[in-house]
Every structure is written in C-alpha cells, then in structure tokens.
Design a protein around this motif. Structure first.
Motif, mmCIF file in Angstrom:
data_model
loop_
_atom_site.group_PDB
_atom_site.id
_atom_site.type_symbol
_atom_site.label_atom_id
_atom_site.label_comp_id
_atom_site.label_asym_id
_atom_site.label_seq_id
_atom_site.Cartn_x
_atom_site.Cartn_y
_atom_site.Cartn_z
ATOM 1 N N MET A 1 -40.441 -4.948 -8.367
ATOM 2 C CA MET A 1 -41.242 -5.174 -7.179
ATOM 3 C C MET A 1 -40.434 -4.762 -5.955
ATOM 4 O O MET A 1 -39.282 -5.131 -5.810
ATOM 5 C CB MET A 1 -41.664 -6.645 -7.107
ATOM 6 N N THR A 35 -57.169 -5.054 -18.856
ATOM 7 C CA THR A 35 -56.506 -3.764 -18.736
ATOM 8 C C THR A 35 -57.503 -2.609 -18.771
ATOM 9 O O THR A 35 -58.489 -2.654 -19.501
ATOM 10 C CB THR A 35 -55.504 -3.611 -19.898
ATOM 11 N N GLU A 61 -48.555 -1.446 -7.420
ATOM 12 C CA GLU A 61 -47.482 -1.661 -8.402
ATOM 13 C C GLU A 61 -46.177 -2.015 -7.685
ATOM 14 O O GLU A 61 -45.470 -2.952 -8.078
ATOM 15 C CB GLU A 61 -47.303 -0.406 -9.254
ATOM 16 N N GLY A 64 -46.092 -5.534 -6.629
ATOM 17 C CA GLY A 64 -46.121 -6.533 -7.679
ATOM 18 C C GLY A 64 -47.488 -7.052 -8.067
ATOM 19 O O GLY A 64 -47.588 -8.062 -8.763
ATOM 20 N N SER A 67 -49.458 -3.863 -12.922
ATOM 21 C CA SER A 67 -48.430 -3.293 -13.800
ATOM 22 C C SER A 67 -49.001 -2.046 -14.463
ATOM 23 O O SER A 67 -50.196 -1.970 -14.745
ATOM 24 C CB SER A 67 -47.963 -4.304 -14.842
ATOM 25 N N ARG A 68 -48.117 -1.088 -14.685
ATOM 26 C CA ARG A 68 -48.485 0.204 -15.269
ATOM 27 C C ARG A 68 -47.714 0.367 -16.562
ATOM 28 O O ARG A 68 -46.496 0.175 -16.588
ATOM 29 C CB ARG A 68 -48.116 1.309 -14.276
ATOM 30 N N LYS A 69 -48.427 0.723 -17.624
ATOM 31 C CA LYS A 69 -47.770 0.952 -18.906
ATOM 32 C C LYS A 69 -48.146 2.345 -19.388
ATOM 33 O O LYS A 69 -49.322 2.650 -19.580
ATOM 34 C CB LYS A 69 -48.192 -0.090 -19.925
ATOM 35 N N TYR A 80 -53.407 0.193 -16.821
ATOM 36 C CA TYR A 80 -53.103 -0.661 -15.680
ATOM 37 C C TYR A 80 -53.670 -2.043 -15.927
ATOM 38 O O TYR A 80 -54.765 -2.193 -16.466
ATOM 39 C CB TYR A 80 -53.725 -0.073 -14.403
ATOM 40 N N SER A 81 -52.909 -3.039 -15.511
ATOM 41 C CA SER A 81 -53.390 -4.412 -15.590
ATOM 42 C C SER A 81 -52.822 -5.187 -14.417
ATOM 43 O O SER A 81 -51.862 -4.753 -13.764
ATOM 44 C CB SER A 81 -52.980 -5.055 -16.917
ATOM 45 N N THR A 83 -50.814 -8.168 -12.652
ATOM 46 C CA THR A 83 -49.708 -9.077 -12.909
ATOM 47 C C THR A 83 -50.205 -10.496 -12.633
ATOM 48 O O THR A 83 -51.340 -10.703 -12.166
ATOM 49 C CB THR A 83 -48.532 -8.770 -11.970
#
Length: 114
Positions: A1, A35, A61, A64, A67-69, A80-81, A83
């Motif tokens: 973050m 997600t 992102e 914070g 979140s990116r995976k 993306y989801s 946090t």
C-alpha cells in the motif's frame, strides 16, 4: 500500500480523495460481490475506456482498496478483488444506493427534462 504523505484534515475530503471518482465507485460496486477479471469489470461498468479503468484500478490498488492477482497463463489472466479495506466501504455504497433509490422515487419523472 502506498503511503499518502499528507491526508486532508477533513475526513470527508479524505474519503473523496480515495473514492471520489465516478469510475472508482462503480468499480467498488462491481467488486463487492466478489472477484472479477478485467474484461468482466469493463463490461459491467460500461462506458469506461481501457486506459481509464486501468489507471483507476492501479490507483485503488496503491491505496489498498483493491488487490490484483496475475496468473502466469496464456492468454494472461488478471483478477481484481476488494481488500478488507475496500470491503469496509460497503456501508457507504449501501447508503448511496438507498439515497439514489429515494431520489429516483421522488424525482424520477423529471430527470433529464428541462
């Protein structure tokens, strides 16, 4: 973050600094249930360009909220989801939805008319 060097004194201004953009609020809305992949987000949000959506997601992102995976697949897959911090905005979005529904119920017939 990313650490924000100086936050505004006003808490409302701080919140607006983080989510005070039309696209960010819609991203939050669309990620609340869970997600999504980039293409799913772009489709569900609607009229946002890929460039703008990418910039908004990166900003969220860094702050914070999202979140990116990325998966090492061909073709590449990125999900993306929200946090925990991002999910904590749910009461604000719920209040905005309730207010918008009330406004539409009272004024819906007059919207868009001179």
């Amino acid at each position: 973050m990313q650490e924000i060097k100086e936050l505004p004194a006003c808490p409302v201004e701080t919140t607006l600094m983080l989510i005070g953009d039309k696209w960010k609020v819609l991203i939050l809305r669309d990620l609340m249930p869970g997600t999504k992949r980039f293409g799913e987000l772009k489709k569900s949000i609607g009229n946002v360009s890929q460039k703008v959506l990418t910039a908004q997601l990166r900003d969220m992102e860094e702050n914070g909220l999202v979140s990116r995976k990325a998966y090492a697949e061909v073709p590449p897959r990125v999900e993306y989801s929200l946090t925990e911090l991002g999910r904590s905005l749910k009461p604000i979005l719920d209040a905005m939805q309730d207010w918008g529904e009330g406004y539409k119920a009272q004024n819906g017939q007059n919207i868009g008319r001179g």
